[in-house]
Design an enzyme around this catalytic site. Structure first.
Site, PDB file in Angstrom:
ATOM      1  N   TYR A 280       0.845  -1.197   0.000  1.00 40.37           N
ATOM      2  CA  TYR A 280       0.000   0.000   0.000  1.00 40.37           C
ATOM      3  C   TYR A 280       0.879   1.245   0.000  1.00 40.37           C
ATOM      4  O   TYR A 280       1.544   1.552   0.991  1.00 40.37           O
ATOM      5  CB  TYR A 280      -0.903  -0.010   1.231  1.00 40.37           C
ATOM      6  N   TYR A 330      -5.112   4.781  -8.095  1.00 42.92           N
ATOM      7  CA  TYR A 330      -5.451   4.688  -6.670  1.00 42.92           C
ATOM      8  C   TYR A 330      -6.853   4.138  -6.501  1.00 42.92           C
ATOM      9  O   TYR A 330      -7.831   4.801  -6.832  1.00 42.92           O
ATOM     10  CB  TYR A 330      -5.353   6.075  -6.055  1.00 42.92           C
TER      11      TYR A 330
END
Lengths: 378, 135
Positions: A280, A330
């Site tokens: 992440y 994203y």
């Protein structure tokens, strides 16, 4: 925690159009991602009996899983909307496995999608709340940047180290046709990018994107007869530094430490056994701190570790091989799972990690508080 | 109201006494009568021992910069004239940490672990923000 090692598998992944998609609503993005994942799995929508979604949208929605299921035209045995920020992605897969284990359902659709690029900006921080906005603390960048400042102070981490991460992700994006950022980026370009919130340059920060992705989870037993070679969930972990990122050493030691330890213990693996990492990367610093906390190197040595091409394709630990949220798109960690699965199926073409058998995936959210980890194998 | 253009904190039931103290240029935190711990942000139970027994207690207003960031963009129009400005995590001598601004020096002079002391900024007739300067 009960050992669920290898008992559950990801049997389908898919995503919508990515980047700037002004013509679709967030639900439009989500249902096209679901369609792609169903097609990938060779399933009909009626083969799915549970829907788990990430309820956080820029326009937050209550009972989001219900609204999405309505648009998909399915009733479900089990449905829930989760909100753990960027940790929700991997957490949805874990809750799916737990729900199947409990007998609530058999095949679970996990979905997230948002219009981060073309939705009108939501107004925040105008007079509401206390202990932050009045001092000008706005947005995720500021909250995450404290960690890098402290890490630099304690361990001598530098902007060259962060730049190595940004450059690695960009190189990978250039091998991924759907990645948003295709232009060359040198370390000098990184240093020259404008300050957002020091110590973060623009190129330390992930993209704002439209897009959705879906992941289908079922038991290993059911997975055997499906269209795709199953990708098994070997390890799972999750930890929440819920006292907040400013408490204790939380800003430099993420929930990743305990979450990763749980996942490695379940999988029976060590960091050296991992072939590719999909981490992440809301900010470069979070990727580096996560690799430290997962034990790929010692705490404080993340800067040197990510340098010298080690996290690039061909390096010791090819990381964020799709370009990540820094250079691909994203969707709050969903594409990390998609890329991990595709790497383990050997579908990644020019960016394929040779002979990849294991992958570690992370989710990190709630301003660096919530963390979730998956270890996958083929 | 003044023409103050930045967000004004909205005290909650929990934080009313904290903000009343800062208005009088004093910093007071809740101290647990059971375990002695100071806490921030304000709350009804001690996050260390879960006791509900506490008293509002004056604190020194001294501490250190645990970490900080420097904003180079104004995400709210009221901050446009102050760029670049520092937002810091301040660790008080008594233990708790809080977010604030570091004033009285250039942003590039701020360092982690730098000693600081509280200063009071009367932003409206009703509200005063504690901020910190090098000590």
């Amino acid at each position: 925690m009960a050992s669920l090692k290898d008992k559950y598998a990801i049997v389908g992944v898919g995503h919508s159009a990515l980047g700037k998609v002004p013509e679709l609503s967030d639900y439009g993005l989500q249902v096209t991602a679901v369609k792609a994942a169903l097609d990938d799995a060779g399933l009909k929508k009626t083969d799915v009996d549970a829907v788990i979604t990430h309820s956080h949208l820029l326009g937050a929605v209550r009972v989001h899983h219900q609204n999405l299921s309505e648009r998909l035209g399915i009733d479900t045995a089990f449905g829930v909307s989760l909100s753990a920020g960027g940790a929700t992605s991997c957490l949805m897969v874990q809750v799916a496995a737990a729900a199947i284990e409990a007998g609530f359902c058999k095949t679970v659709l996990c979905v997230h999608g948002d219009k981060g690029a073309t939705r009108k900006t939501v107004t925040r921080g105008e007079g509401g709340g206390e202990f932050g906005p009045e001092y000008g603390l706005f947005g995720a960048a500021g909250a995450h940047a404290f960690g890098l400042t402290r890490h630099m102070h304690e361990y001598g981490t530098t902007h060259d180290h962060m730049g190595a991460i940004a450059v690695a992700c960009r190189k990978h994006a250039q091998l991924n046709p759907v990645a948003a950022m295709q232009a060359d980026m040198t370390l000098e370009d990184y240093h020259n990018s404008r300050w957002i919130v020091w110590p973060f340059h623009l190129f330390d920060c992930c993209l704002r994107s439209d897009g959705a992705a879906a992941v289908i989870v079922t038991s290993a037993e059911r997975a055997k007869d499906m269209k795709q070679k199953p990708v098994y969930v070997m390890g799972m972990g999750q930890t929440n530094n819920s006292r907040g990122y400013i408490w204790g050493d939380h800003m430099t030691e993420l929930g990743a430490k305990e979450s990763g330890a749980q996942a490695f213990a379940m999988a029976g693996l060590k960091p050296k056994d991992i072939d590719t990492a999909q981490i992440y990367d809301c900010f470069t610093y979070i990727l580096m701190a996560t690799l430290e906390d997962y034990g790929f190197c010692k705490k404080g040595e993340g800067g040197p570790f990510v340098s010298g091409g080690r996290i690039e394709l061909g390096g010791e630990l090819p990381t964020n091989t799709s370009g990540g949220m820094l250079s691909e798109c994203y969707i709050e960690g969903m594409l990390q799972i998609v890329e991990g699965v595709r790497q383990l199926r050997g579908e990644c073409g020019a960016r394929q990690v040779k002979d990849a058998e294991t992958a570690i995936i992370s989710g990190n959210g709630g301003n660096a508080v919530c963390h979730s980890t998956l270890i996958l194998r083929n | 109201m003044s023409d103050y253009a930045k967000p004004v904190p909205t005290p909650s039931e929990d934080s009313r006494i904290y903000w009343e103290a800062t208005k009088n240029h004093r910093m007071m935190l809740q101290r647990c009568r059971a375990c002695g711990a100071f806490r921030f942000p304000p709350g009804e139970v001690c996050p260390e021992c879960t006791s509900e027994d506490y008293e509002w207690t004056p604190v020194s207003g001294k501490g250190r910069v645990f970490s900080f960031v420097i904003y180079h963009r104004a995400y709210q129009r009221g901050f446009a004239d102050e760029l670049p400005y520092v937002v810091a995590v301040i660790e008080l001598e008594e233990g708790p940490r809080m977010l604030s601004n570091v004033t009285g020096c250039k942003p590039e002079e701020v360092r982690c672990d730098m000693p600081v002391e509280v200063v009071y900024d009367d932003i409206t007739d009703e509200v005063t923000l504690p901020k910190f300067r090098p000590a």
